[in-house]
Design a protein around this motif. Structure first.
Motif, PDB file in Angstrom:
ATOM      1  N   ALA A 138       0.823  -1.204   0.000  1.00 21.66           N
ATOM      2  CA  ALA A 138       0.000   0.000   0.000  1.00 21.66           C
ATOM      3  C   ALA A 138       0.857   1.255   0.000  1.00 21.66           C
ATOM      4  CB  ALA A 138      -0.927  -0.003   1.218  1.00 21.66           C
ATOM      5  N   LEU A 139       1.922   1.276   0.798  1.00 24.99           N
ATOM      6  CA  LEU A 139       2.791   2.455   0.866  1.00 24.99           C
ATOM      7  C   LEU A 139       3.599   2.619  -0.414  1.00 24.99           C
ATOM      8  CD1 LEU A 139       4.020   2.138   4.562  1.00 24.99           C
ATOM      9  CD2 LEU A 139       2.388   3.807   3.643  1.00 24.99           C
ATOM     10  N   ILE A 140       4.058   1.517  -0.982  1.00 31.07           N
ATOM     11  CA  ILE A 140       4.785   1.590  -2.255  1.00 31.07           C
ATOM     12  C   ILE A 140       3.877   2.165  -3.338  1.00 31.07           C
ATOM     13  CG2 ILE A 140       5.828   0.199  -4.088  1.00 31.07           C
ATOM     14  CD1 ILE A 140       6.734  -1.728  -1.770  1.00 31.07           C
ATOM     15  N   GLU A 141       2.632   1.719  -3.360  1.00 29.03           N
ATOM     16  CA  GLU A 141       1.665   2.236  -4.323  1.00 29.03           C
ATOM     17  C   GLU A 141       1.414   3.726  -4.114  1.00 29.03           C
ATOM     18  OE1 GLU A 141      -2.559   0.558  -5.856  1.00 29.03           O
ATOM     19  OE2 GLU A 141      -2.527   1.189  -3.758  1.00 29.03           O
ATOM     20  N   ALA A 142       1.315   4.142  -2.853  1.00 21.43           N
ATOM     21  CA  ALA A 142       1.047   5.554  -2.553  1.00 21.43           C
ATOM     22  C   ALA A 142       2.217   6.442  -2.944  1.00 21.43           C
ATOM     23  CB  ALA A 142       0.742   5.719  -1.069  1.00 21.43           C
ATOM     24  N   VAL A 143       3.440   5.966  -2.703  1.00 23.53           N
ATOM     25  CA  VAL A 143       4.624   6.784  -2.989  1.00 23.53           C
ATOM     26  C   VAL A 143       5.000   6.730  -4.466  1.00 23.53           C
ATOM     27  CG1 VAL A 143       7.100   7.035  -2.543  1.00 23.53           C
ATOM     28  CG2 VAL A 143       5.525   6.575  -0.644  1.00 23.53           C
ATOM     29  N   SER A 144       5.001   5.538  -5.045  1.00 21.87           N
ATOM     30  CA  SER A 144       5.512   5.366  -6.410  1.00 21.87           C
ATOM     31  C   SER A 144       4.456   5.609  -7.480  1.00 21.87           C
ATOM     32  CB  SER A 144       6.084   3.953  -6.577  1.00 21.87           C
ATOM     33  OG  SER A 144       7.111   3.712  -5.643  1.00 21.87           O
ATOM     34  N   GLU A 145       3.206   5.231  -7.172  1.00 21.51           N
ATOM     35  CA  GLU A 145       2.156   5.340  -8.179  1.00 21.51           C
ATOM     36  C   GLU A 145       1.144   6.434  -7.871  1.00 21.51           C
ATOM     37  OE1 GLU A 145       0.405   1.511  -8.839  1.00 21.51           O
ATOM     38  OE2 GLU A 145       2.323   0.460  -8.607  1.00 21.51           O
ATOM     39  N   LYS A 146       1.346   7.135  -6.761  1.00 18.97           N
ATOM     40  CA  LYS A 146       0.469   8.245  -6.358  1.00 18.97           C
ATOM     41  C   LYS A 146      -0.994   7.799  -6.239  1.00 18.97           C
ATOM     42  CE  LYS A 146       4.222  10.630  -6.944  1.00 18.97           C
ATOM     43  NZ  LYS A 146       5.107  10.881  -5.779  1.00 18.97           N
ATOM     44  N   SER A 147      -1.189   6.549  -5.822  1.00 20.38           N
ATOM     45  CA  SER A 147      -2.536   6.026  -5.640  1.00 20.38           C
ATOM     46  C   SER A 147      -2.767   5.717  -4.168  1.00 20.38           C
ATOM     47  CB  SER A 147      -2.739   4.758  -6.468  1.00 20.38           C
ATOM     48  OG  SER A 147      -3.957   4.114  -6.103  1.00 20.38           O
ATOM     49  N   GLU A 148      -3.923   6.110  -3.647  1.00 19.69           N
ATOM     50  CA  GLU A 148      -4.250   5.846  -2.247  1.00 19.69           C
ATOM     51  C   GLU A 148      -5.181   4.652  -2.075  1.00 19.69           C
ATOM     52  OE1 GLU A 148      -5.657   9.310  -0.228  1.00 19.69           O
ATOM     53  OE2 GLU A 148      -3.764  10.383  -0.460  1.00 19.69           O
ATOM     54  N   ALA A 149      -5.396   3.892  -3.132  1.00 17.40           N
ATOM     55  CA  ALA A 149      -6.314   2.746  -3.051  1.00 17.40           C
ATOM     56  C   ALA A 149      -5.847   1.752  -1.998  1.00 17.40           C
ATOM     57  CB  ALA A 149      -6.424   2.070  -4.415  1.00 17.40           C
ATOM     58  N   GLY A 150      -4.566   1.448  -1.983  1.00 16.29           N
ATOM     59  CA  GLY A 150      -4.040   0.469  -1.045  1.00 16.29           C
ATOM     60  C   GLY A 150      -4.100   0.927   0.403  1.00 16.29           C
ATOM     61  N   ILE A 151      -3.700   2.172   0.652  1.00 15.75           N
ATOM     62  CA  ILE A 151      -3.726   2.644   2.037  1.00 15.75           C
ATOM     63  C   ILE A 151      -5.159   2.836   2.526  1.00 15.75           C
ATOM     64  CG2 ILE A 151      -1.421   3.665   1.946  1.00 15.75           C
ATOM     65  CD1 ILE A 151      -2.716   6.405   1.644  1.00 15.75           C
ATOM     66  N   ASN A 152      -6.068   3.159   1.613  1.00 17.86           N
ATOM     67  CA  ASN A 152      -7.482   3.285   2.013  1.00 17.86           C
ATOM     68  C   ASN A 152      -8.081   1.929   2.395  1.00 17.86           C
ATOM     69  OD1 ASN A 152      -7.489   6.061   1.580  1.00 17.86           O
ATOM     70  ND2 ASN A 152      -8.293   5.898  -0.501  1.00 17.86           N
ATOM     71  N   ALA A 153      -7.611   0.873   1.761  1.00 17.37           N
ATOM     72  CA  ALA A 153      -8.161  -0.463   2.009  1.00 17.37           C
ATOM     73  C   ALA A 153      -7.419  -1.218   3.107  1.00 17.37           C
ATOM     74  CB  ALA A 153      -8.112  -1.287   0.715  1.00 17.37           C
ATOM     75  N   TYR A 154      -6.278  -0.688   3.551  1.00 18.32           N
ATOM     76  CA  TYR A 154      -5.398  -1.434   4.457  1.00 18.32           C
ATOM     77  C   TYR A 154      -6.108  -1.945   5.704  1.00 18.32           C
ATOM     78  CZ  TYR A 154      -1.992  -2.269   8.151  1.00 18.32           C
ATOM     79  OH  TYR A 154      -1.314  -2.809   9.217  1.00 18.32           O
ATOM     80  N   SER A 155      -6.756  -1.071   6.434  1.00 26.91           N
ATOM     81  CA  SER A 155      -7.322  -1.443   7.728  1.00 26.91           C
ATOM     82  C   SER A 155      -8.344  -2.573   7.581  1.00 26.91           C
ATOM     83  CB  SER A 155      -7.973  -0.231   8.398  1.00 26.91           C
ATOM     84  OG  SER A 155      -8.493  -0.572   9.660  1.00 26.91           O
ATOM     85  N   ALA A 156      -9.298  -2.415   6.688  1.00 23.07           N
ATOM     86  CA  ALA A 156     -10.336  -3.430   6.523  1.00 23.07           C
ATOM     87  C   ALA A 156      -9.750  -4.752   6.040  1.00 23.07           C
ATOM     88  CB  ALA A 156     -11.397  -2.935   5.540  1.00 23.07           C
ATOM     89  N   LYS A 157      -8.763  -4.675   5.155  1.00 16.63           N
ATOM     90  CA  LYS A 157      -8.196  -5.906   4.593  1.00 16.63           C
ATOM     91  C   LYS A 157      -7.478  -6.722   5.662  1.00 16.63           C
ATOM     92  CE  LYS A 157      -5.296  -7.701   0.870  1.00 16.63           C
ATOM     93  NZ  LYS A 157      -4.533  -7.382  -0.364  1.00 16.63           N
ATOM     94  N   VAL A 158      -6.625  -6.073   6.449  1.00 14.54           N
ATOM     95  CA  VAL A 158      -5.878  -6.853   7.437  1.00 14.54           C
ATOM     96  C   VAL A 158      -6.755  -7.258   8.618  1.00 14.54           C
ATOM     97  CG1 VAL A 158      -3.644  -5.922   6.765  1.00 14.54           C
ATOM     98  CG2 VAL A 158      -4.924  -4.808   8.587  1.00 14.54           C
ATOM     99  N   LEU A 159      -7.741  -6.446   8.968  1.00 17.05           N
ATOM    100  CA  LEU A 159      -8.618  -6.820  10.082  1.00 17.05           C
ATOM    101  C   LEU A 159      -9.422  -8.081   9.776  1.00 17.05           C
ATOM    102  CD1 LEU A 159      -9.829  -3.354  11.378  1.00 17.05           C
ATOM    103  CD2 LEU A 159      -8.681  -5.118  12.737  1.00 17.05           C
ATOM    104  N   ASP A 160      -9.768  -8.296   8.527  1.00 17.81           N
ATOM    105  CA  ASP A 160     -10.486  -9.517   8.165  1.00 17.81           C
ATOM    106  C   ASP A 160      -9.648 -10.752   8.506  1.00 17.81           C
ATOM    107  OD1 ASP A 160     -12.713 -10.928   6.640  1.00 17.81           O
ATOM    108  OD2 ASP A 160     -10.969 -11.555   5.479  1.00 17.81           O
ATOM    109  N   ARG A 161      -8.386 -10.722   8.175  1.00 15.92           N
ATOM    110  CA  ARG A 161      -7.493 -11.849   8.491  1.00 15.92           C
ATOM    111  C   ARG A 161      -7.213 -11.913   9.991  1.00 15.92           C
ATOM    112  NH1 ARG A 161      -3.509 -15.037   5.858  1.00 15.92           N
ATOM    113  NH2 ARG A 161      -1.735 -15.547   7.205  1.00 15.92           N
TER     114      ARG A 161
END
Length: 385
Positions: free
Chosen positions: A307-330
């Motif tokens: 998520a952080l690589i995507e935010a820094v390198s690709e200027k996309s916040e999709a990964g960081i926006n989804a982080y909490s819900a995705k890891v909490l499920d597991r």
């Protein structure tokens, strides 16, 4: 000083996150309040799921793990001396590896080329909703680092989660009425695989660190003191809780480490607060019965790194926006499994005769049902990310 990501904590979660970011060309500084020797001196578990092994390879630090780690194709469960082996390879085609958390940490430390600041005192997180930065003191001098993101990987008692306003955080916790008294001994393990034993006197676990070093545990009350347990008393109690054949094969010796760990289940929600992200023990604690603590931390930072690589390198916040819900499920699935294993294998002060018979029925069902065994094997070896 400025960087893209500040990582709080140089345990395996923080070091793994730092390594993954480093390989992707993302600048990150790790702050750790203790010394490297202190971090390496912490005795922790080390059963790695396949996903954790794969992550070590992705980070380029898997060579020693593959050379020295002990592959386990199953585990043995015991109830009042009755034994049931679960063959993970046969059940679901996967396995786990015993490789100590200290060794994981050592490998990640050795690989790191970017900056890690040890002995960083008075760490404080500032303005992570607007203008994130961190201050710390080293050698009596206060320093400031500005950043885009902060990753809190500093454990249950660390500053990261404590910096979040209580109104923004929901926590869930169960504290168990017992702990694990564990010893480390330079003797060969009593078995090639881990043995989890339920007994009327309490739970016991036969684990290992290497072909010549063993780790053993017995359940004790929460108010028990290490000083009350001589080595002889420990060995007598462990033998009493094991199958007679296993007890007879046990090689005893002088302990080189002895400690008591309390057991708790804990989850914080959510895990993102502006530019601050929580991972590892800062976000959750599981009782060690299911061997999930280190593996959950590795899973967290694998998702967070992407998520952080995507935010820094690709200027996309999709990964960081989804982080909490995705890891909490597991996380919650791992919490369920760890709670279930703990409930099956330990004695509870208020369970009574009915509670023990339910535990026995649970064990008997597991022993007679391949589907139930597959469910345990799937969870133990690691659910998909």
């Amino acid at each position: 000083m400025r960087t893209e990501v500040i990582i709080i904590g140089a345990g395996p979660a923080g070091l793994m996150l730092g390594r993954l970011l480093e390989l992707a060309g993302v600048d990150a500084i790790i702050l750790e309040r203790k010394s490297p020797d202190y971090v390496l001196g912490r005795i922790r578990a080390g059963v790695l799921e396949q996903g954790s092994m794969d992550l070590m390879d992705r980070a380029g630090v898997g060579a020693r793990m593959h050379a020295e780690g002990l592959i386990h194709h199953g585990v043995e469960l015991s109830f009042d001396g009755d034994r049931q082996r679960l063959d993970f390879t046969d059940l679901i085609g996967r396995h786990v590896m015993v490789y100590g958390q200290t060794e994981v940490t050592r490998d990640l430390m050795a690989a790191r080329k970017a900056q890690t600041i040890y002995d960083a005192e008075n760490v404080e997180l500032h303005d992570f909703d607007t203008n994130p930065h961190v201050t710390y003191t080293k050698d009596g001098v206060t320093h400031r680092i500005d950043c885009r993101f902060i990753a809190g990987c500093d454990g249950f008692h660390g500053v990261s989660r404590q910096s979040v306003p209580q109104s923004a955080l929901t926590t869930f916790e169960r504290v168990y009425p017992f702990g694990w008294l564990g010893i480390l001994v330079d003797k060969p393990p009593v078995a090639d695989e881990l043995i989890y034993a339920h007994h009327a006197r309490g739970f016991a676990l036969c684990s290992q660190r290497s072909p010549t070093r063993s780790r053993y545990y017995v359940q004790v009350p929460t108010d028990e003191k290490v000083e009350a347990w001589s080595d002889d008393r420990f060995w007598d109690e462990l033998r009493a809780r094991l199958n007679p054949e296993t007890a007879e094969a046990l090689q005893t010796g002088s302990s080189i480490e002895k400690s008591i760990a309390p057991l708790r289940s804990f989850v914080a929600e959510p895990l993102r607060f502006g530019c601050l992200f929580l991972a590892g023990d800062a976000a959750h604690i599981v009782p060690p019965t299911g061997a999930k603590g280190l593996n959950l931390a590795m899973s967290d930072v694998a998702v967070l790194a992407d998520a952080l690589i995507e935010a820094v390198s690709e200027k996309s916040e999709a990964g960081i926006n989804a982080y909490s819900a995705k890891v909490l499920d597991r996380i919650w699935k791992a919490e369920r499994f760890s709670w279930w294993m703990t409930s099956l294998l330990h004695t509870f002060p208020d369970a009574g005769a009915f509670g023990r018979r339910i535990q026995r029925a649970d064990f008997d069902y597991l022993a007679s049902s391949r589907i139930a065994q597959q469910s345990l094997a799937e969870n133990y070896t690691g659910l998909p990310s």
